[in-house]
Design an enzyme around this catalytic site. Structure first.
Site, PDB file in Angstrom:
ATOM      1  N   HIS A  56       0.829  -1.222   0.000  1.00  0.00           N
ATOM      2  CA  HIS A  56       0.000   0.000   0.000  1.00  0.00           C
ATOM      3  C   HIS A  56       0.861   1.270   0.000  1.00  0.00           C
ATOM      4  O   HIS A  56       0.519   2.263   0.651  1.00  0.00           O
ATOM      5  CB  HIS A  56      -0.966   0.018   1.199  1.00  0.00           C
ATOM      6  CG  HIS A  56      -1.975  -1.096   1.167  1.00  0.00           C
ATOM      7  ND1 HIS A  56      -3.165  -1.019   0.477  1.00  0.00           N
ATOM      8  CD2 HIS A  56      -1.956  -2.324   1.728  1.00  0.00           C
ATOM      9  CE1 HIS A  56      -3.836  -2.142   0.617  1.00  0.00           C
ATOM     10  NE2 HIS A  56      -3.121  -2.960   1.358  1.00  0.00           N
ATOM     11  N   ASN A 129     -10.402  -3.166   1.951  1.00  0.00           N
ATOM     12  CA  ASN A 129      -9.985  -3.196   0.546  1.00  0.00           C
ATOM     13  C   ASN A 129     -11.205  -3.001  -0.340  1.00  0.00           C
ATOM     14  O   ASN A 129     -12.338  -3.060   0.135  1.00  0.00           O
ATOM     15  CB  ASN A 129      -9.366  -4.561   0.205  1.00  0.00           C
ATOM     16  CG  ASN A 129      -7.894  -4.648   0.580  1.00  0.00           C
ATOM     17  OD1 ASN A 129      -7.192  -3.646   0.637  1.00  0.00           O
ATOM     18  ND2 ASN A 129      -7.437  -5.854   0.830  1.00  0.00           N
TER      19      ASN A 129
END
Ligand code: NDP
Length: 503
Positions: A56, A129
């Site tokens: 990320h 997510n």
């Protein structure tokens, strides 16, 4: 110019007289050590980069609020959810997963969807997510999995063999692989995707009754995805397109919003639920647990400084407030450790003092002291231990999660469940996707898997076949594989298939 409001200073507030010419011995002479402004400037510049997140790394963020739209007090005692109309300030960060900080927003990848709620009971971090499931369900596999999505250690290039070798040897990944290779793997922008908790969490009310829950932040802008061709073009033309979209929309007052829907399951119903509710590779079918609308998330303010507020923002799924608790999902249990640990490494032990991370509506009152960058009063002269009799902060039993039962022999258990890993991806392929979704899915897979070794193509295609024979046969055709061979491999156990297709 006399020192005034605009006078340039050193980091320590001393006026700088010249920021263009270093201090030298003579006009063409060497630079003097005593040019403290130059030394300070270079030394700081040398340390501008902090470790990027291992996953990320590329992200964009914005502030906003969450507003409650339904009464959920019978499910949770969380104060920020206690009243219809109640608003809580939030900071959200969206991201890709595998790429580095400079990578393209249009990459085929899951997207992170993290929201920090600055509640009056402390910060609550939702760390989800844009996909409702994940590739693996045991955290021991996580570092290996991520290695395969990154660069080959020898060539420093993304490597389709690593990527597909691991996935084809990890059959529980088939559900997430099917979503990732559908056009949902390349959302058009951050505003056009949903955010899912993926994990099951626990909510409990003020009577101590608990419920298993899953979160679905549904985009109010509608799902919109890029085709493979569009994603490639945009990745080349504007690698930051989703970051730009979020920033520019908010600048123009075009605020982005999501509706929070919850799936809520009673412990009684959970007992004979057909799916393992702690297996993150599975969803809860909507028919079984219809989602209910709970609130609205609106993003309406851009950060003023990217590094300070987005790069230094830090989320941890373990930051839950009373009324919300983690579940036994093994992946979630490991994330509770790993996120905090990564931030301590990346930002230091006092990362909670960085304004974007600070619990601004419930100031920290702890006995933790010292460490790098302790920039607040550090507890002043108050006691730094508990128990004490000097009026220091005290634990409050009301904030404890009600006791819950655990039992069983400690062992490393192989996963077993009567419903296999292929049913849900098969349902997605057969019942949810449209013809064009399926065409794009097959095209996206063939394009990527086609770059792997033939034996790995065969092993992975057998998994697609197990989800749905049509799915497997269409991939086989696209790759020019022998369909009989795919069928034969699909009929084997995972161990036999791995043996037959190994180097
Ligand atoms: P439903 O028909 O009730 O739900 C299907 C859901 O799939 C939709 O509500 C939508 O979720 C999502 N969806 C729609 N198109 C696509 C697509 N092209 N790619 C991925 N997801 C899509 O059936 P079930 O609840 O029984 O689920 C069937 C399958 O749908 C699951 O196996 C799973 O793969 C997928 N799915 C299920 C979700 C769930 O929580 N039950 C969530 C997302 C996907 P949304 O409104 O969230 O976009």
């Amino acid at each position: 110019m006399a020192k005034g409001e605009k006078t340039l200073t050193t980091a320590f507030g001393i006026s700088v007289g010249d920021d263009q010419n270093s201090l030298t011995a003579g006009a063409r002479g060497p630079v003097l050590m005593q040019d403290v402004h130059l030394l300070e400037k270079l030394a700081h510049f040398d340390r501008e980069r902090i470790p990027e997140r291992v996953v990320h790394a590329k992200g964009a963020g914005a502030y906003g609020y969450f507003e409650v739209t339904a009464d959920v007090t019978k499910f949770t005692k969380a104060k920020f959810l206690s009243e219809i109309g109640k608003k809580t300030e939030v900071f959200a960060r969206f991201s890709t997963v595998g790429g580095e900080r400079g990578s393209a927003d249009a990459a085929r990848d899951p997207r992170g969807f993290a929201v920090k709620f600055y509640t009056e009971e402390g910060n609550y971090d939702f760390v989800g997510n844009n996909t409702p499931v994940f590739f693996i369900r045991d955290p021991l596999k996580f570092p290996d999995f991520i290695h395969t999505q990154k660069r080959n250690p020898a060539t420093n290039l993304p490597d389709p063999n690593m990527f597909w070798d691991f996935l084809s040897l990890t059959p529980e990944s088939i559900h997430q692989v099917t979503i990732l290779f559908s056009d949902r793997g390349t959302p058009a922008t951050y505003r056009n995707m949903n955010g899912y908790s993926s994990h099951t969490y626990k909510w409990y009310n003020d009577k101590g009754e608990y419920f298993w829950v899953q979160y679905h932040f549904k985009t109010d802008q509608g799902i919109k995805n890029l085709t493979r061709g569009e994603a490639r073009r945009i990745a080349g033309e504007d690698p930051d397109h989703a970051t730009r979209d979020l920033h520019e929309a908010i600048e123009q007052g075009d605020y982005r919003s999501w509706t929070l829907e919850m799936q809520i399951l009673t412990p009684e119903k959970a007992k004979d639920f057909p799916w393992d509710i702690f297996d993150i590779t599975k969803v809860w079918p909507h028919k079984e647990v219809p989602p209910i609308k709970v609130g609205k998330l609106v993003l309406n303010r851009n950060p003023e400084n990217y590094f300070s507020e987005v790069e230094q923002s830090a989320f941890c799924p373990g930051n839950v407030v009373p009324g919300i608790a983690i579940s036994p999902d093994k992946m979630l249990q490991a994330r509770v450790f790993s996120y905090h640990d990564t931030h301590v490494h990346r930002l230091g032990p006092n990362y909670h003092l960085i304004p974007v991370n600070a619990p601004k509506n419930a100031p920290e009152k702890s006995y933790q002291r010292d460490g790098f960058m302790r920039v607040d009063a550090n507890g002043g002269g108050g006691p730094n231990y508990w128990p004490n009799s000097f009026g220091g902060p005290e634990p409050d039993a009301d904030s404890l999660e009600p006791p819950f039962e655990v039992s069983g022999d400690a062992a490393r258990y192989p996963y077993t469940h009567p419903n296999d890993d292929f049913v849900q991806p098969g349902n997605l392929y057969r019942h949810v996707m449209t013809d064009s979704d399926r065409d794009n899915l097959i095209g996206n897979i063939v394009d990527h898997l086609g770059k792997a070794l033939k034996r790995i193509q065969l092993r992975q295609t057998a998994l697609f076949y197990k989800a749905d024979p049509d799915y497997g046969l269409r991939v086989a055709k696209g790759l020019g594989l022998d369909s009989k061979e795919v069928e034969r491999l699909a009929g084997m156990s995972q161990e036999e298939r791995a043996r037959e297709t190994s180097a």
